[in-house]
Structure formats: C-alpha cells, structure tokens
Design a protein around this motif. Structure first.
Motif, PDB file in Angstrom:
ATOM      1  N   ALA A 105       7.452   3.822   8.788  1.00 49.95           N
ATOM      2  CA  ALA A 105       6.103   3.280   8.607  1.00 49.95           C
ATOM      3  C   ALA A 105       5.808   2.199   9.641  1.00 49.95           C
ATOM      4  N   LEU A 106       4.553   2.139  10.033  1.00 52.16           N
ATOM      5  CA  LEU A 106       4.027   1.059  10.856  1.00 52.16           C
ATOM      6  C   LEU A 106       2.856   0.480  10.071  1.00 52.16           C
ATOM      7  N   ILE A 107       2.959  -0.795   9.700  1.00 56.09           N
ATOM      8  CA  ILE A 107       1.932  -1.455   8.899  1.00 56.09           C
ATOM      9  C   ILE A 107       1.179  -2.417   9.807  1.00 56.09           C
ATOM     10  N   PHE A 108      -0.151  -2.331   9.798  1.00 54.47           N
ATOM     11  CA  PHE A 108      -0.964  -3.121  10.724  1.00 54.47           C
ATOM     12  C   PHE A 108      -2.407  -3.175  10.231  1.00 54.47           C
ATOM     13  N   HIS A 109      -3.207  -3.979  10.884  1.00 52.13           N
ATOM     14  CA  HIS A 109      -4.644  -4.018  10.605  1.00 52.13           C
ATOM     15  C   HIS A 109      -5.372  -3.351  11.769  1.00 52.13           C
ATOM     16  N   LEU A 110      -6.340  -2.518  11.445  1.00 48.61           N
ATOM     17  CA  LEU A 110      -7.150  -1.834  12.445  1.00 48.61           C
ATOM     18  C   LEU A 110      -8.609  -2.019  12.050  1.00 48.61           C
ATOM     19  N   HIS A 111      -9.352  -2.686  12.915  1.00 46.48           N
ATOM     20  CA  HIS A 111     -10.766  -2.973  12.641  1.00 46.48           C
ATOM     21  C   HIS A 111     -10.935  -3.686  11.298  1.00 46.48           C
ATOM     22  N   GLY A 112     -10.014  -4.619  11.004  1.00 45.04           N
ATOM     23  CA  GLY A 112     -10.095  -5.413   9.790  1.00 45.04           C
ATOM     24  C   GLY A 112      -9.596  -4.725   8.526  1.00 45.04           C
ATOM     25  N   LYS A 113      -9.078  -3.507   8.643  1.00 44.92           N
ATOM     26  CA  LYS A 113      -8.598  -2.771   7.473  1.00 44.92           C
ATOM     27  C   LYS A 113      -7.082  -2.652   7.524  1.00 44.92           C
TER      28      LYS A 113
ATOM     29  N   MET B  34      -4.366  -3.641  -2.462  1.00 47.19           N
ATOM     30  CA  MET B  34      -3.014  -4.008  -2.085  1.00 47.19           C
ATOM     31  C   MET B  34      -3.082  -4.772  -0.764  1.00 47.19           C
ATOM     32  N   ASN B  35      -2.266  -5.799  -0.640  1.00 50.63           N
ATOM     33  CA  ASN B  35      -2.236  -6.549   0.618  1.00 50.63           C
ATOM     34  C   ASN B  35      -0.975  -6.190   1.421  1.00 50.63           C
ATOM     35  N   LYS B  36      -0.900  -6.726   2.628  1.00 49.44           N
ATOM     36  CA  LYS B  36       0.187  -6.354   3.535  1.00 49.44           C
ATOM     37  C   LYS B  36       1.559  -6.730   2.980  1.00 49.44           C
ATOM     38  N   GLN B  37       1.693  -7.910   2.404  1.00 50.69           N
ATOM     39  CA  GLN B  37       2.996  -8.346   1.888  1.00 50.69           C
ATOM     40  C   GLN B  37       3.455  -7.456   0.735  1.00 50.69           C
ATOM     41  N   ALA B  38       2.532  -7.048  -0.123  1.00 51.02           N
ATOM     42  CA  ALA B  38       2.884  -6.155  -1.233  1.00 51.02           C
ATOM     43  C   ALA B  38       3.320  -4.789  -0.702  1.00 51.02           C
ATOM     44  N   LEU B  39       2.671  -4.315   0.348  1.00 52.11           N
ATOM     45  CA  LEU B  39       3.032  -3.037   0.953  1.00 52.11           C
ATOM     46  C   LEU B  39       4.422  -3.107   1.586  1.00 52.11           C
ATOM     47  N   ILE B  40       4.707  -4.193   2.290  1.00 44.66           N
ATOM     48  CA  ILE B  40       6.045  -4.388   2.878  1.00 44.66           C
ATOM     49  C   ILE B  40       7.089  -4.448   1.769  1.00 44.66           C
ATOM     50  N   ALA B  41       6.795  -5.207   0.723  1.00 42.35           N
ATOM     51  CA  ALA B  41       7.737  -5.333  -0.403  1.00 42.35           C
ATOM     52  C   ALA B  41       8.014  -3.971  -1.024  1.00 42.35           C
ATOM     53  N   HIS B  42       6.980  -3.142  -1.160  1.00 36.73           N
ATOM     54  CA  HIS B  42       7.191  -1.799  -1.707  1.00 36.73           C
ATOM     55  C   HIS B  42       8.116  -0.990  -0.796  1.00 36.73           C
ATOM     56  N   CYS B  43       7.866  -1.010   0.506  1.00 34.75           N
ATOM     57  CA  CYS B  43       8.695  -0.245   1.449  1.00 34.75           C
ATOM     58  C   CYS B  43      10.147  -0.715   1.431  1.00 34.75           C
ATOM     59  N   LEU B  44      10.366  -1.990   1.183  1.00 36.31           N
ATOM     60  CA  LEU B  44      11.730  -2.527   1.155  1.00 36.31           C
ATOM     61  C   LEU B  44      12.509  -2.088  -0.083  1.00 36.31           C
ATOM     62  N   THR B  45      11.844  -1.478  -1.058  1.00 33.80           N
ATOM     63  CA  THR B  45      12.557  -0.982  -2.240  1.00 33.80           C
ATOM     64  C   THR B  45      13.321   0.304  -1.945  1.00 33.80           C
TER      65      THR B  45
ATOM     66  N   PRO C  67       9.101  -5.663  16.403  1.00 33.51           N
ATOM     67  CA  PRO C  67       9.507  -5.492  17.801  1.00 33.51           C
ATOM     68  C   PRO C  67       8.419  -5.805  18.825  1.00 33.51           C
ATOM     69  N   PHE C  68       7.198  -6.020  18.379  1.00 36.64           N
ATOM     70  CA  PHE C  68       6.093  -6.237  19.307  1.00 36.64           C
ATOM     71  C   PHE C  68       5.676  -7.703  19.324  1.00 36.64           C
ATOM     72  N   ALA C  69       5.081  -8.125  20.418  1.00 32.24           N
ATOM     73  CA  ALA C  69       4.588  -9.499  20.529  1.00 32.24           C
ATOM     74  C   ALA C  69       3.495  -9.760  19.494  1.00 32.24           C
ATOM     75  N   ASP C  70       2.801  -8.707  19.099  1.00 27.86           N
ATOM     76  CA  ASP C  70       1.748  -8.791  18.095  1.00 27.86           C
ATOM     77  C   ASP C  70       2.395  -8.980  16.722  1.00 27.86           C
TER      78      ASP C  70
ATOM     79  N   SER D 247       1.856  -6.317  13.539  1.00 24.45           N
ATOM     80  CA  SER D 247       2.457  -4.988  13.393  1.00 24.45           C
ATOM     81  C   SER D 247       3.868  -5.099  12.826  1.00 24.45           C
ATOM     82  N   THR D 248       4.056  -4.550  11.642  1.00 23.17           N
ATOM     83  CA  THR D 248       5.363  -4.539  10.985  1.00 23.17           C
ATOM     84  C   THR D 248       5.888  -3.114  10.986  1.00 23.17           C
ATOM     85  N   ILE D 249       7.098  -2.945  11.480  1.00 23.99           N
ATOM     86  CA  ILE D 249       7.753  -1.644  11.489  1.00 23.99           C
ATOM     87  C   ILE D 249       8.711  -1.601  10.314  1.00 23.99           C
ATOM     88  N   MET D 250       8.643  -0.527   9.555  1.00 22.56           N
ATOM     89  CA  MET D 250       9.612  -0.303   8.481  1.00 22.56           C
ATOM     90  C   MET D 250      10.521   0.819   8.980  1.00 22.56           C
ATOM     91  N   ARG D 251      11.824   0.568   8.947  1.00 29.06           N
ATOM     92  CA  ARG D 251      12.755   1.555   9.483  1.00 29.06           C
ATOM     93  C   ARG D 251      13.993   1.678   8.611  1.00 29.06           C
TER      94      ARG D 251
END
Length: 115
Positions: A40-48, A1-12, A21-24, A27-31
């Motif tokens: 949820a906080l969706i992000f990449h950590l060490h390439g994952k 699963m990629n980041k956009q698919a994960l965001i799309a799932h959370c938006l359901t 909210p961050f300069a980075d 980092s996507t916040i789901m609220r």
C-alpha cells in the motif's frame, strides 16, 4: 477514516511495516518486512486521503466500475494497481482490497517448506 487510523489498520497485518522513503512526508509506504514489497501507498491527492493497492486486473476492472472512488493508480502501473479514495468506498470493501493487495505481494513460501 483518517491517515493514522489507516496506517494503524495496515500494521495489524503479519510482518507489515511502515516506511517513509520519499522526501515528501505525506507518502507512507506499507510493506512486508520479509521481502520489502509494497502492499500500500497512503497519501493525499487533491486534498483527499487515498491508498494505492495492488489488485488482480479482472477484479480491478470490477472495482473501478462499481465505485467512483476507485480508479487506475496514480503514479503506478495502471493494470495492477488502483487508487482508492478512502472515504468513498465502504470500510468493509476497503479492508478487503487491502487484504487482497497484502496477499498478492506477500513473500512466497519456498517449495522446500511447502512439503
């Protein structure tokens, strides 16, 4: 699963919104739109691809022992939040963890409306 698919799932989920909210930009916040609480906080950590999710502490310990891709949350409360490496847990379990976080952070129904 990629980041956009994960965001799309959370938006359901009902009244879920994404926020940056961050300069980075990574980092996507789901609220919740009602109380603005994160679920949820969706992000990449060490390439994952990772997602931080709120979790009941007892369930949290079980998930951490069961899946190598679930551990105390990066940069958040370690008792109540987990970091989940998205592609290291079964999709059904990931979605169950998202639902659990969503429900824990949902706006409370006022007592007057419960009657």
């Amino acid at each position: 699963m990629n980041k956009q698919a994960l965001i799309a799932h959370c938006l359901t989920y009902h009244n879920a919104v994404e926020d940056y909210p961050f300069a980075d930009d990574d980092s996507t916040i789901m609220r919740h739109s009602g109380n603005r609480k994160w679920f949820a906080l969706i992000f990449h950590l060490h390439g994952k691809l990772c997602i931080n999710l709120k979790c009941d502490p007892v369930r949290s310990e079980f998930l951490r022992r069961t899946y190598a891709g679930v551990y105390p949350a990066w940069h958040m409360n370690k008792e109540h939040w987990n970091t989940v490496e998205v592609n290291k847990v079964p999709k059904g379990e990931l979605f169950a963890m998202i639902v659990h976080s969503f429900e824990l952070t949902a706006p409370k129904i006022p007592k007057a409306k419960k009657k």
